[in-house]
Design a protein around this motif. Structure first.
Motif, short mmCIF file in Angstrom:
data_model
loop_
_atom_site.label_atom_id
_atom_site.label_comp_id
_atom_site.label_asym_id
_atom_site.label_seq_id
_atom_site.Cartn_x
_atom_site.Cartn_y
_atom_site.Cartn_z
N GLU A 166 0.83 -1.21 0.00
CA GLU A 166 0.00 0.00 0.00
C GLU A 166 0.86 1.26 0.00
O GLU A 166 0.55 2.23 -0.69
N VAL A 167 1.95 1.24 0.76
CA VAL A 167 2.86 2.40 0.78
C VAL A 167 3.49 2.58 -0.59
O VAL A 167 3.59 3.70 -1.11
N ARG A 168 3.91 1.49 -1.21
CA ARG A 168 4.51 1.58 -2.55
C ARG A 168 3.51 2.07 -3.58
O ARG A 168 3.86 2.82 -4.49
N GLN A 169 2.24 1.69 -3.43
CA GLN A 169 1.21 2.20 -4.33
C GLN A 169 1.02 3.71 -4.14
O GLN A 169 0.85 4.44 -5.11
N LEU A 170 1.06 4.16 -2.88
CA LEU A 170 0.98 5.60 -2.62
C LEU A 170 2.16 6.34 -3.24
O LEU A 170 2.00 7.41 -3.82
N TYR A 203 0.63 15.37 -6.37
CA TYR A 203 0.20 15.45 -4.98
C TYR A 203 -1.31 15.31 -4.82
O TYR A 203 -1.78 14.69 -3.87
N SER A 204 -2.09 15.87 -5.72
CA SER A 204 -3.56 15.76 -5.59
C SER A 204 -4.02 14.31 -5.75
O SER A 204 -4.91 13.87 -5.04
N ALA A 205 -3.39 13.57 -6.66
CA ALA A 205 -3.73 12.14 -6.82
C ALA A 205 -3.32 11.36 -5.57
O ALA A 205 -4.04 10.46 -5.12
N PHE A 206 -2.16 11.71 -5.00
CA PHE A 206 -1.71 11.07 -3.76
C PHE A 206 -2.71 11.32 -2.64
O PHE A 206 -3.10 10.39 -1.93
N LEU A 207 -3.13 12.58 -2.46
CA LEU A 207 -4.09 12.90 -1.40
C LEU A 207 -5.41 12.16 -1.58
O LEU A 207 -6.01 11.69 -0.62
N LYS A 208 -5.86 12.03 -2.82
CA LYS A 208 -7.10 11.30 -3.09
C LYS A 208 -6.96 9.84 -2.66
O LYS A 208 -7.83 9.29 -1.99
N SER A 209 -5.85 9.21 -3.02
CA SER A 209 -5.60 7.82 -2.62
C SER A 209 -5.46 7.70 -1.10
O SER A 209 -5.95 6.75 -0.50
N PHE A 210 -4.77 8.67 -0.49
CA PHE A 210 -4.58 8.66 0.96
C PHE A 210 -5.93 8.78 1.67
O PHE A 210 -6.19 8.07 2.64
N HIS A 211 -6.83 9.64 1.17
CA HIS A 211 -8.16 9.81 1.76
C HIS A 211 -9.00 8.54 1.67
O HIS A 211 -9.85 8.30 2.52
N GLU A 212 -8.80 7.78 0.61
CA GLU A 212 -9.60 6.57 0.41
C GLU A 212 -9.20 5.44 1.35
O GLU A 212 -9.95 4.49 1.52
N MET A 213 -8.02 5.52 1.93
CA MET A 213 -7.57 4.48 2.85
C MET A 213 -8.30 4.63 4.18
O MET A 213 -8.50 5.74 4.67
N ASP A 214 -8.72 3.51 4.74
CA ASP A 214 -9.44 3.51 6.01
C ASP A 214 -8.85 2.42 6.90
O ASP A 214 -9.07 1.24 6.66
N LYS A 215 -8.10 2.83 7.91
CA LYS A 215 -7.43 1.88 8.79
C LYS A 215 -7.96 1.90 10.22
O LYS A 215 -7.45 1.21 11.08
#
Length: 187
Positions: free
Chosen positions: A61-65, A74-86
């Motif tokens: 998951e980190v490598r995908q980010l 950065y905006s694509a990164f933030l979108k992916s980061f927001h979608e993660m739910d831990k």
């Protein structure tokens, strides 16, 4: 022994090993901590936090980010980061805030274990006005658990993170942290 039996035992051993290694990644953990709140006369003096981690962020998951940041910006990164739910951080105050955990990692240390919890920076109290500048974009909770189970922790209301090639997320820079009091593991 028959070759079929040996193959079956070997296959079962591989499956068992994989299950044992993935259990810590999927195990739910819950912590409770208190945070001293220095503010005005109408604010709560101590806030209680419940930190519930549903599962941990994997190396993949980190490598995908990282790849998303590299290829999409950065905006694509933030979108992916927001979608993660831990999991979730619950601020148990009179107004009660819940903040979703976007990434969480558990690491073995020489004295025990360290857990890092990451979320996007946001206001965590209705009584506190924070300047959401572009200097620090994330909030981080750091918990250290020693071999005897004693836990201590820090809350970084403003921090920047970096991702390593090893698949870890680390604190790069930060505002002065707040020290947790009475941290304990519930589950």
């Amino acid at each position: 022994m028959d070759r079929g039996v040996v193959k079956s035992l070997f296959f079962c051993l591989i499956i068992g090993t994989c299950l044992v290694l993935t259990i810590p990644l999927s195990a739910k953990e819950e912590f409770r901590a208190r945070l001293l709140n220095v503010g005005g006369p109408i604010q709560e003096k101590v806030m209680t936090l419940a930190i519930s981690i549903e599962n941990y962020t994997t190396v993949d998951e980190v490598r995908q980010l990282q790849q998303t940041l590299y290829l999409g910006g950065y905006s694509a990164f933030l979108k992916s980061f927001h979608e993660m739910d831990k999991g979730v951080i619950r601020f148990k105050s009179g107004r009660g805030f819940n903040i979703r955990i976007n990434a969480a990692q558990s690491r073995t240390t020489e004295n025990g274990r360290k857990i890092l919890v990451f979320t996007e920076r946001q206001s965590w109290s209705a009584d506190i006005t924070i300047n959401l500048s572009s200097r620090f974009l994330f909030m981080v909770i750091e918990l250290e658990i020693d071999k005897n189970g004693k836990t201590k922790g820090r809350f970084y209301p403003g921090a920047n993170i970096q991702m390593s090639g090893k698949g870890t997320i680390d604190i790069e820079s930060f505002e002065a942290p707040k020290i947790f009091m009475g941290v304990r593991k519930l589950k």
